[in-house]
Design a protein around this motif. Structure first.
Motif, PDB file in Angstrom:
ATOM      1  N   THR A 279      86.414  77.327   7.384  1.00 30.70           N
ATOM      2  CA  THR A 279      87.033  78.181   8.391  1.00 30.70           C
ATOM      3  C   THR A 279      85.983  79.048   9.058  1.00 30.70           C
ATOM      4  O   THR A 279      85.106  79.607   8.400  1.00 30.70           O
ATOM      5  CB  THR A 279      88.117  79.078   7.758  1.00 30.70           C
ATOM      6  N   SER A 280      86.087  79.159  10.382  1.00 31.62           N
ATOM      7  CA  SER A 280      85.245  80.055  11.170  1.00 31.62           C
ATOM      8  C   SER A 280      86.164  80.958  11.972  1.00 31.62           C
ATOM      9  O   SER A 280      87.277  80.580  12.312  1.00 31.62           O
ATOM     10  CB  SER A 280      84.347  79.248  12.113  1.00 31.62           C
TER      11      SER A 280
ATOM     12  N   ASP B 216      82.093  72.595   8.074  1.00 31.39           N
ATOM     13  CA  ASP B 216      81.468  73.880   8.395  1.00 31.39           C
ATOM     14  C   ASP B 216      80.940  73.892   9.831  1.00 31.39           C
ATOM     15  O   ASP B 216      81.229  74.807  10.622  1.00 31.39           O
ATOM     16  CB  ASP B 216      80.325  74.116   7.405  1.00 31.39           C
TER      17      ASP B 216
ATOM     18  N   THR C 117      80.102  85.335  17.058  1.00 26.11           N
ATOM     19  CA  THR C 117      79.950  83.921  17.404  1.00 26.11           C
ATOM     20  C   THR C 117      79.359  83.814  18.802  1.00 26.11           C
ATOM     21  O   THR C 117      80.000  84.169  19.788  1.00 26.11           O
ATOM     22  CB  THR C 117      81.307  83.200  17.349  1.00 26.11           C
TER      23      THR C 117
ATOM     24  N   TYR D 232      77.763  73.724  19.287  1.00 26.40           N
ATOM     25  CA  TYR D 232      77.023  74.038  18.060  1.00 26.40           C
ATOM     26  C   TYR D 232      75.561  73.721  18.335  1.00 26.40           C
ATOM     27  O   TYR D 232      75.244  72.643  18.854  1.00 26.40           O
ATOM     28  CB  TYR D 232      77.531  73.212  16.876  1.00 26.40           C
TER      29      TYR D 232
ATOM     30  N   ALA E  40      75.353  77.941   9.810  1.00 23.27           N
ATOM     31  CA  ALA E  40      76.699  77.445  10.062  1.00 23.27           C
ATOM     32  C   ALA E  40      76.930  76.048   9.507  1.00 23.27           C
ATOM     33  O   ALA E  40      77.969  75.439   9.787  1.00 23.27           O
ATOM     34  CB  ALA E  40      76.989  77.450  11.565  1.00 23.27           C
TER      35      ALA E  40
ATOM     36  N   THR F  95      85.141  76.886  17.379  1.00 26.65           N
ATOM     37  CA  THR F  95      85.279  78.320  17.658  1.00 26.65           C
ATOM     38  C   THR F  95      84.556  78.679  18.946  1.00 26.65           C
ATOM     39  O   THR F  95      85.063  79.434  19.783  1.00 26.65           O
ATOM     40  CB  THR F  95      84.734  79.154  16.489  1.00 26.65           C
TER      41      THR F  95
ATOM     42  N   SER G  48      93.014  83.323   6.966  1.00 25.38           N
ATOM     43  CA  SER G  48      91.993  83.763   7.909  1.00 25.38           C
ATOM     44  C   SER G  48      91.949  85.268   7.962  1.00 25.38           C
ATOM     45  O   SER G  48      90.941  85.889   7.696  1.00 25.38           O
ATOM     46  CB  SER G  48      92.254  83.200   9.304  1.00 25.38           C
TER      47      SER G  48
ATOM     48  N   GLU H 224      84.310  78.165   1.764  1.00 27.78           N
ATOM     49  CA  GLU H 224      84.337  76.743   2.125  1.00 27.78           C
ATOM     50  C   GLU H 224      84.566  75.944   0.848  1.00 27.78           C
ATOM     51  O   GLU H 224      83.976  76.242  -0.198  1.00 27.78           O
ATOM     52  CB  GLU H 224      83.032  76.315   2.788  1.00 27.78           C
TER      53      GLU H 224
ATOM     54  N   THR I 259      82.517  75.883  13.450  1.00 23.34           N
ATOM     55  CA  THR I 259      81.738  76.724  14.362  1.00 23.34           C
ATOM     56  C   THR I 259      81.802  76.192  15.785  1.00 23.34           C
ATOM     57  O   THR I 259      82.022  76.943  16.742  1.00 23.34           O
ATOM     58  CB  THR I 259      80.274  76.799  13.898  1.00 23.34           C
TER      59      THR I 259
END
Length: 330
Positions: free
Chosen positions: A236-237, A281, A254, A102, A163, A288, A211, A192, A285
């Motif tokens: 959720t990402s 949050d 992403t 991130y 993000a 992911t 999702s 969120e 990210t």
């Protein structure tokens, strides 16, 4: 994305609901007031909280604090509002802990691949453009003076808090409701959520983790996952919301700040439960970007509550950490 689950209780006590728009998406609040409340005044107060986040942290608003910082000259010091400082400090904390998976300075790379507020054409960028964008990225370049709450522009750094700011918006609304004496609420901004207190039936807020409903419907082995939210948040990402295809290959929105390219094998969705939506949050990210295998291993080591949905030949495969399992409804 997570969806509130209706109560199955037969008791009929009022749960109020408010709705609005912010950050290019929607917000909603469900709450159980113990006394009579002016709903119009509360709606305006919630909207004002979210508008303040936008005014400080939206890269889509030319007059926002973050946009003005991004345009500032090399060497210039920029004073930070308390909320901006709080979110940026958390962003840098997650950047360091995730070894840059991130990164709040990723904006030039996001734009180079055709995403974000300053997007170029959605296509694979040329090497020169990609190298130029990569040269501008690196969370270590951010010079934050925490004592005076100011930020130095080292030159060509472009912050992007997309993000993490949406999750922070959830948190500030929840804090507002608590200050107004509301003992139980479920706050949602763009999927969120943060829930606290209990509903009129005495039960905590229940949300269904989603999702990709179409893909999940085709994956018969996946069980519905319901989380209990009482003083915790969920974010959720995933890769299904944005992307493009070129020469037969799909490119995710992403971007991995460490490689400068879209995540090659991103999970269909990563859901994180945390004590506040801001951190949920940001960590969704980061995990992911790491990818399902590395991200799951990292979450296990760090004790993060995370769920990964990964595509395979038969649909979606789920893996969850023990910390995530503990928040599931029985």
């Amino acid at each position: 994305m997570s969806t509130p689950v209706p109560s199955t209780s037969s008791r009929r006590m009022p749960v109020q609901a408010l709705h609005g728009q912010t950050m290019g998406t929607t917000w909603s609040v469900q709450f159980h007031p113990e006394t009579r409340i002016d709903l119009h005044a509360l709606h305006d107060a919630v909207q004002a909280c979210l508008d303040r986040v936008v005014a400080q942290m939206s890269t889509w608003e030319a007059a926002s604090d973050i946009s003005r910082y991004n345009r500032s000259g090399a060497g210039e010091w920029f004073p930070l509002a308390d909320e901006f400082h709080h979110v940026l400090a958390a962003a840098l904390e997650v950047a360091a802990a995730s070894d840059g998976a991130y990164d709040p300075t990723v904006s030039p790379l996001v734009a180079a691949w055709g995403f974000g507020a300053h997007a170029a054409t959605r296509a694979v960028p040329g090497q020169a453009a990609l190298q130029a964008a990569r040269a501008r990225v690196g969370w270590q370049r951010v010079c934050l003076d925490a004592d005076i709450r100011r930020l130095r522009q080292p030159g060509d750094v472009a912050l992007d808090l997309s993000a993490i700011a949406k999750g922070y918006g959830v948190d500030v609304v929840a804090n507002l409701l608590r200050r107004r004496g509301i003992a139980a609420a479920l706050v949602e901004v763009g999927g969120e959520l943060y829930g606290y207190g209990t509903k009129p039936d005495g039960q905590p807020w229940r949300v269904l983790v989603e999702s990709s409903p179409e893909e999940e419907a085709d994956s018969r082995e996946l069980e519905p996952r319901v989380l209990l939210l009482d003083g915790i948040a969920v974010a959720t990402s995933g890769d299904r919301w944005h992307g493009f295809e070129q020469d037969g290959r799909r490119y995710s929105h992403t971007i991995d700040p460490r490689t400068g390219e879209p995540v090659a094998h991103a999970a269909a969705a990563v859901t994180v439960v945390a004590s506040d939506a801001m951190h949920a949050d940001a960590w969704a990210t980061a995990l992911t970007v790491m990818g399902a295998e590395q991200g799951h291993a990292f979450a296990l080591r760090q004790g993060l509550a995370a769920r990964f949905l990964v595509r395979n030949t038969t649909g979606l495969r789920e893996t969850v950490t023990p910390a995530f399992q503990r928040h599931l409804a029985a």
